[in-house]
Design a protein around this motif. Structure first.
Motif, PDB file in Angstrom:
ATOM      1  N   PHE A   7      -9.632  68.664  32.387  1.00  0.00           N
ATOM      2  CA  PHE A   7     -10.819  69.393  31.967  1.00  0.00           C
ATOM      3  C   PHE A   7     -10.459  70.492  30.988  1.00  0.00           C
ATOM      4  O   PHE A   7      -9.300  70.898  30.870  1.00  0.00           O
ATOM      5  N   PHE A   8     -11.506  70.971  30.277  1.00  0.00           N
ATOM      6  CA  PHE A   8     -11.372  72.096  29.366  1.00  0.00           C
ATOM      7  C   PHE A   8     -12.059  73.301  29.984  1.00  0.00           C
ATOM      8  O   PHE A   8     -13.151  73.188  30.538  1.00  0.00           O
ATOM      9  N   ASN A   9     -11.407  74.422  29.873  1.00  0.00           N
ATOM     10  CA  ASN A   9     -11.830  75.657  30.511  1.00  0.00           C
ATOM     11  C   ASN A   9     -12.100  76.685  29.414  1.00  0.00           C
ATOM     12  O   ASN A   9     -11.270  76.870  28.527  1.00  0.00           O
ATOM     13  N   ILE A  10     -13.270  77.327  29.414  1.00  0.00           N
ATOM     14  CA  ILE A  10     -13.615  78.313  28.394  1.00  0.00           C
ATOM     15  C   ILE A  10     -13.939  79.633  29.083  1.00  0.00           C
ATOM     16  O   ILE A  10     -14.591  79.652  30.122  1.00  0.00           O
ATOM     17  N   VAL A  11     -13.451  80.740  28.509  1.00  0.00           N
ATOM     18  CA  VAL A  11     -13.555  82.059  29.145  1.00  0.00           C
ATOM     19  C   VAL A  11     -14.232  83.036  28.194  1.00  0.00           C
ATOM     20  O   VAL A  11     -13.976  83.016  26.986  1.00  0.00           O
ATOM     21  N   ASN A  12     -15.102  83.902  28.724  1.00  0.00           N
ATOM     22  CA  ASN A  12     -15.678  84.972  27.907  1.00  0.00           C
ATOM     23  C   ASN A  12     -16.110  86.139  28.782  1.00  0.00           C
ATOM     24  O   ASN A  12     -16.061  86.074  30.013  1.00  0.00           O
ATOM     25  N   MET A  13     -16.548  87.200  28.119  1.00  0.00           N
ATOM     26  CA  MET A  13     -17.117  88.338  28.824  1.00  0.00           C
ATOM     27  C   MET A  13     -18.579  88.032  29.108  1.00  0.00           C
ATOM     28  O   MET A  13     -19.386  87.853  28.191  1.00  0.00           O
ATOM     29  N   ASP A  14     -18.920  87.959  30.385  1.00  0.00           N
ATOM     30  CA  ASP A  14     -20.271  87.574  30.798  1.00  0.00           C
ATOM     31  C   ASP A  14     -21.215  88.785  30.705  1.00  0.00           C
ATOM     32  O   ASP A  14     -21.613  89.359  31.706  1.00  0.00           O
ATOM     33  N   ASP A  15     -21.586  89.139  29.444  1.00  0.00           N
ATOM     34  CA  ASP A  15     -22.463  90.291  29.231  1.00  0.00           C
ATOM     35  C   ASP A  15     -23.784  89.922  28.573  1.00  0.00           C
ATOM     36  O   ASP A  15     -24.582  90.790  28.221  1.00  0.00           O
TER      37      ASP A  15
END
Length: 316
Positions: free
Chosen positions: A289-297
């Motif tokens: 799988f591909f995993n994407i990360v960010n600031m949940d704002d």
């Protein structure tokens, strides 16, 4: 000095491998399992989101039905949810020869739907390997290869930290310690047992910003993981663009990591590291799988990564 030479030199300097390390099993070895692969060349490729998405990693809520691609080769993670932007796009320059389509992955609302956490959160896009070809025991020596396009650093989410992952879902069997019950002389110990344990080795792409105190903007490949579960530093990326990442699994349960700049096939010299992550011996690989990360704002989009031609191979 070429980008590939720089990457290999960085790995050697960081102590990942001896200068003349022998590769264990080069990803791409064996038979291509084409039924479980995707090249994104179909101009009608699309993804159905089925919002609101899952967030059971935070609030134990799955929210069926899950999202899925029209060719049924990709589906929403019921653990973390699907990235908000999953779309076929024109292949960026320098990609695989003849490729006209690739897959862009990006997210905005990565936490609980309708609730902003103001923290780093993640979304996953899962390949439907088990649904198309079944599970892959390591005695078949499976391997996984993908090309990843990393945009210019000025287009990355403006923070230092992990931004993207290419990972596998693995299983092993571990000891389940005996439990005690009762009091005093009546205290009894249950019989130790064995249980299946899932774990997720792979790559993370971490961005280190000059604005956060680094000498220059750059990224680094983090390899998950060493025997204690620690992330192991891999090559430094100073010039983004296309990279080829690969993982292979050998019958002894070991995981092998390979990477180089560009889109050429992986070679033995691209070997970065081998390990038994968490001291586990892999027994089977369920999917990748591909995993994407960010600031949940609610306003900060993750970095848009583009992947092309994820492939699965098996020796047996």
């Amino acid at each position: 000095m070429s980008l590939r030479t720089l990457a290999c030199s960085a790995a050697i300097l960081l102590g990942l491998v001896p200068a003349l390390a022998d590769a264990q099993l080069v990803p791409g070895t064996g038979t291509l399992l084409s039924n479980a692969c995707d090249d994104f060349e179909d101009e009608n490729w699309n993804f159905t989101y089925n919002l609101p998405k899952a967030s059971s990693n935070i609030d134990k809520t799955v929210r069926h039905p899950a999202g899925f691609s029209a060719n049924y080769k990709w589906h929403e993670s019921t653990y973390r949810g699907t990235p908000d932007f999953v779309k076929r796009v024109e292949t960026p320059a320098g990609g695989i020869a003849g490729s006209k389509g690739a897959l862009a992955i990006q997210t905005l609302n990565s936490g609980i739907p309708g609730q902003l956490s103001g923290k780093f959160q993640q979304d996953d896009l899962i390949a439907g390997v088990a649904q198309t070809i079944g599970y892959l025991p390591v005695n078949r020596s499976p391997s996984f290869v993908v090309r990843v396009y990393m945009p210019p650093f000025e287009q990355w989410e403006k923070r230092t930290g992990s931004q993207f992952g290419f990972r596998t879902d693995c299983q092993t069997t571990i000891n389940n310690p005996a439990a005690s019950s009762g009091f005093g002389r009546l205290r009894r110990n249950s019989t130790p047992s064995r249980k299946l344990e899932n774990y997720w080795p792979g790559f993370f792409v971490q961005f280190n910003r000059k604005a956060d105190g680094y000498q220059e903007d750059h990224a680094i490949l983090l390899l998950r993981s060493g025997s204690r579960g620690e992330d192991v530093p891999g090559p430094k990326i100073t010039q983004p663009g296309w990279w080829t990442l690969g993982m292979s699994f050998t019958p002894d349960g070991q995981v092998h990591y390979y990477a180089h700049p560009g889109v050429e096939d992986l070679k033995a010299s691209d070997h970065l590291y081998s390990s038994f992550p968490y001291s586990y011996r892999c027994e089977q690989v369920n999917t990748f799988f591909f995993n994407i990360v960010n600031m949940d704002d609610g306003k900060t989009w993750s970095t848009r990564f583009i992947v092309d031609d994820p492939k699965i191979y098996s020796v047996r």
